[in-house]
Design a protein around this motif. Sequence first.
Motif, PDB file in Angstrom:
ATOM      1  N   ILE A  39       4.103  -4.552   7.755  1.00 25.50           N
ATOM      2  CA  ILE A  39       4.145  -3.781   7.011  1.00 25.50           C
ATOM      3  C   ILE A  39       4.873  -5.571   5.711  1.00 25.50           C
ATOM      4  N   PRO A  40       5.402  -6.157   6.172  1.00 25.75           N
ATOM      5  CA  PRO A  40       7.050  -6.470   5.059  1.00 25.75           C
ATOM      6  C   PRO A  40       5.987  -7.698   4.526  1.00 25.75           C
ATOM      7  N   LEU A  41       5.074  -7.838   5.457  1.00 28.51           N
ATOM      8  CA  LEU A  41       4.057  -9.528   5.643  1.00 28.51           C
ATOM      9  C   LEU A  41       2.990  -9.153   4.298  1.00 28.51           C
ATOM     10  N   PHE A  42       2.844  -7.927   3.927  1.00 29.40           N
ATOM     11  CA  PHE A  42       1.781  -7.249   3.559  1.00 29.40           C
ATOM     12  C   PHE A  42       2.056  -7.818   2.248  1.00 29.40           C
ATOM     13  N   SER A  43       3.593  -7.448   1.575  1.00 33.43           N
ATOM     14  CA  SER A  43       3.641  -8.094   0.484  1.00 33.43           C
ATOM     15  C   SER A  43       2.973  -9.218  -0.596  1.00 33.43           C
ATOM     16  N   THR A  44       2.720 -10.303   0.679  1.00 32.14           N
ATOM     17  CA  THR A  44       2.036 -10.996  -0.190  1.00 32.14           C
ATOM     18  C   THR A  44       0.303 -11.240   0.229  1.00 32.14           C
ATOM     19  N   VAL A  45      -0.226  -9.904   0.761  1.00 36.34           N
ATOM     20  CA  VAL A  45      -1.476 -10.317   1.680  1.00 36.34           C
ATOM     21  C   VAL A  45      -2.829  -9.380   0.401  1.00 36.34           C
ATOM     22  N   ASP A  46      -3.262 -10.391   0.492  1.00 33.09           N
ATOM     23  CA  ASP A  46      -4.572  -9.648  -1.003  1.00 33.09           C
ATOM     24  C   ASP A  46      -5.765  -8.973  -0.050  1.00 33.09           C
ATOM     25  N   PHE A  86      -2.224   2.574  10.470  1.00 36.00           N
ATOM     26  CA  PHE A  86      -2.344   2.240   9.886  1.00 36.00           C
ATOM     27  C   PHE A  86      -2.027   2.319   7.628  1.00 36.00           C
ATOM     28  N   LEU A  87      -2.785   2.997   7.387  1.00 36.06           N
ATOM     29  CA  LEU A  87      -3.197   3.713   6.390  1.00 36.06           C
ATOM     30  C   LEU A  87      -2.251   4.638   6.372  1.00 36.06           C
ATOM     31  N   GLU A  88      -1.636   5.630   6.830  1.00 37.13           N
ATOM     32  CA  GLU A  88      -0.758   6.042   6.255  1.00 37.13           C
ATOM     33  C   GLU A  88       0.177   5.557   6.131  1.00 37.13           C
ATOM     34  N   SER A  89       0.832   5.038   6.399  1.00 37.02           N
ATOM     35  CA  SER A  89       1.922   3.468   6.703  1.00 37.02           C
ATOM     36  C   SER A  89       1.999   2.618   5.681  1.00 37.02           C
ATOM     37  N   VAL A  90       0.874   2.230   5.188  1.00 35.24           N
ATOM     38  CA  VAL A  90       1.141   1.053   3.952  1.00 35.24           C
ATOM     39  C   VAL A  90       2.247   1.892   2.869  1.00 35.24           C
ATOM     40  N   PRO A  91       3.352   1.557   2.286  1.00 36.01           N
ATOM     41  CA  PRO A  91       3.357   2.125   1.411  1.00 36.01           C
ATOM     42  C   PRO A  91       2.251   2.078  -0.656  1.00 36.01           C
ATOM     43  N   VAL A  92       2.205   2.827  -0.815  1.00 37.71           N
ATOM     44  CA  VAL A  92       1.821   3.319  -1.793  1.00 37.71           C
ATOM     45  C   VAL A  92       1.980   1.700  -3.062  1.00 37.71           C
ATOM     46  N   GLU A  93       3.525   0.631  -3.055  1.00 38.42           N
ATOM     47  CA  GLU A  93       2.991   0.272  -3.460  1.00 38.42           C
ATOM     48  C   GLU A  93       2.242  -1.195  -3.892  1.00 38.42           C
ATOM     49  N   VAL A  94       1.964  -1.335  -2.308  1.00 40.78           N
ATOM     50  CA  VAL A  94       2.202  -2.996  -1.287  1.00 40.78           C
ATOM     51  C   VAL A  94      -0.059  -2.116  -1.239  1.00 40.78           C
ATOM     52  N   ALA A  95       0.133  -1.523  -1.063  1.00 41.63           N
ATOM     53  CA  ALA A  95      -0.847  -1.038  -1.043  1.00 41.63           C
ATOM     54  C   ALA A  95      -2.624  -0.868  -2.202  1.00 41.63           C
ATOM     55  N   LYS A  96      -1.763  -1.124  -3.494  1.00 45.94           N
ATOM     56  CA  LYS A  96      -2.270  -1.281  -4.112  1.00 45.94           C
ATOM     57  C   LYS A  96      -2.919  -2.937  -5.015  1.00 45.94           C
ATOM     58  N   LYS A 128      -5.276   5.191  -2.458  1.00 49.34           N
ATOM     59  CA  LYS A 128      -4.720   4.471  -2.583  1.00 49.34           C
ATOM     60  C   LYS A 128      -3.924   2.864  -2.412  1.00 49.34           C
ATOM     61  N   PHE A 129      -5.454   2.448  -1.633  1.00 48.66           N
ATOM     62  CA  PHE A 129      -5.715   1.315  -1.864  1.00 48.66           C
ATOM     63  C   PHE A 129      -6.599   0.812  -2.905  1.00 48.66           C
ATOM     64  N   LYS A 130      -6.237  -0.655  -3.344  1.00 52.51           N
ATOM     65  CA  LYS A 130      -6.751  -1.719  -4.282  1.00 52.51           C
ATOM     66  C   LYS A 130      -8.545  -1.173  -4.666  1.00 52.51           C
ATOM     67  N   GLU A 131      -9.141  -1.175  -3.525  1.00 52.41           N
ATOM     68  CA  GLU A 131     -10.624  -1.790  -3.216  1.00 52.41           C
ATOM     69  C   GLU A 131     -11.096  -1.330  -1.726  1.00 52.41           C
TER      70      GLU A 131
END
Length: 390
Positions: free
Chosen positions: A165-172, A190-200, A226-229
């Motif tokens: 999850i910390p790696l996801f901060s740069t992931v598009d 996984f869907l539940e665990s990704v933070p909203v501010e990252v998932a967006k 909660k995901f961008k798309e």
Amino acid sequence: MSNTNKFFCYFPFVHANIRANKNRQVAPCWRSDEILGNLDDNTLEEIWNGEAYKELREKFLRGEKPEGCARCWKLEENNETKNLSLRSWYLEHYAKYADNIENPQLKSIELRFSNLCNYSCLHCGSQHSTSWNNKLKKYKGLEKFQSVNNRDPRIITQTEVDSMIPLFSTVDEIRITGGEPLTDPVFYYFLESVPVEVAKNIELLIVSNLSTLKYEEKDAMSLFEKFKEVKLRASVDADEETYSYFRSGGDIETVKENITRIQSYNNNVSISGVCAINMLNITRLENIVKFHEDRNMFFKVMFVQERPHHLDIRNLPEPIKQTINKIDITKFNSHNQKEVQRVLDFMNSSKGNQVHWNDLKVYLSHIDKLNSTNFLNTYKEFKKWWNLEI
């Protein structure tokens, strides 16, 4: 920084692909045989920053052609197949990250949480399907084509999801395949665990057989919000007449119902088609395209199966190829026309191999014994071709 050498590939600078192999291998893309680490020995973050990734990047910067990337080079050397190279497809897609070449960042990940799958499709196998593996444990005779997988089907655990999850901060974008992810409890974790501010900021691309949109009480559609798309890639891979034969364990009516549900959802979820083209669906290609167009779905991509060789459409006898070449692609929408033409170009790019054509017959004889089916009664068009020689 941009790179103009003709062999350059963006994948090792932006992408990690986690394999369904016994060592949970990490590669730069799904087509490459460059193995850069495995999750048994290191975390994904350690592998991404490790020496193997660095060395592969340096090779591309020097204009070299890494040996493990030969599948793309071979496709690009042939004018009729060059557009099937994964490297060439993604030069434009990943060009937006050109300034990151000097400082590589993980922007794209392909994840397989497990091999859990409720289907045993004829173009798949034990490596990607627990249903296939369970059948092989009971049925002997397919050893030439399949082997029993004596390992835990779990590829990524909940603990490893937490570590990523910390790696996801740069992931598009995160691409999710399987197995069948929509049957896997860790996918829902996984869907539940990704933070909203990252998932967006993350676009999910999910390849699914669409046999379900739920796991127990958890509904995927609500967790997607909660995901961008979210881009669902429907892997139907057969027409309605052959679906239950080709997608052993599958129900086309359930798939149709789930497509309708997804299309009625007006928020951030879209659906398109993806198809793995092989000897067992190429003769039904026109029907497969029509199935999608009737539902206002285009094909994001049609992959051609190069492996195993008995499913490679280049190994069809010439009279079958000639019949398939008569497909009137002008009746399809413009995007699907291009996809179908790429498939036809690949099919016609080399002469068939008698050994692989014979292997297909042996393979299907075992499939019919295993599943109590009859190939020639389902694919009636093959009756006139069955004894052809290459």
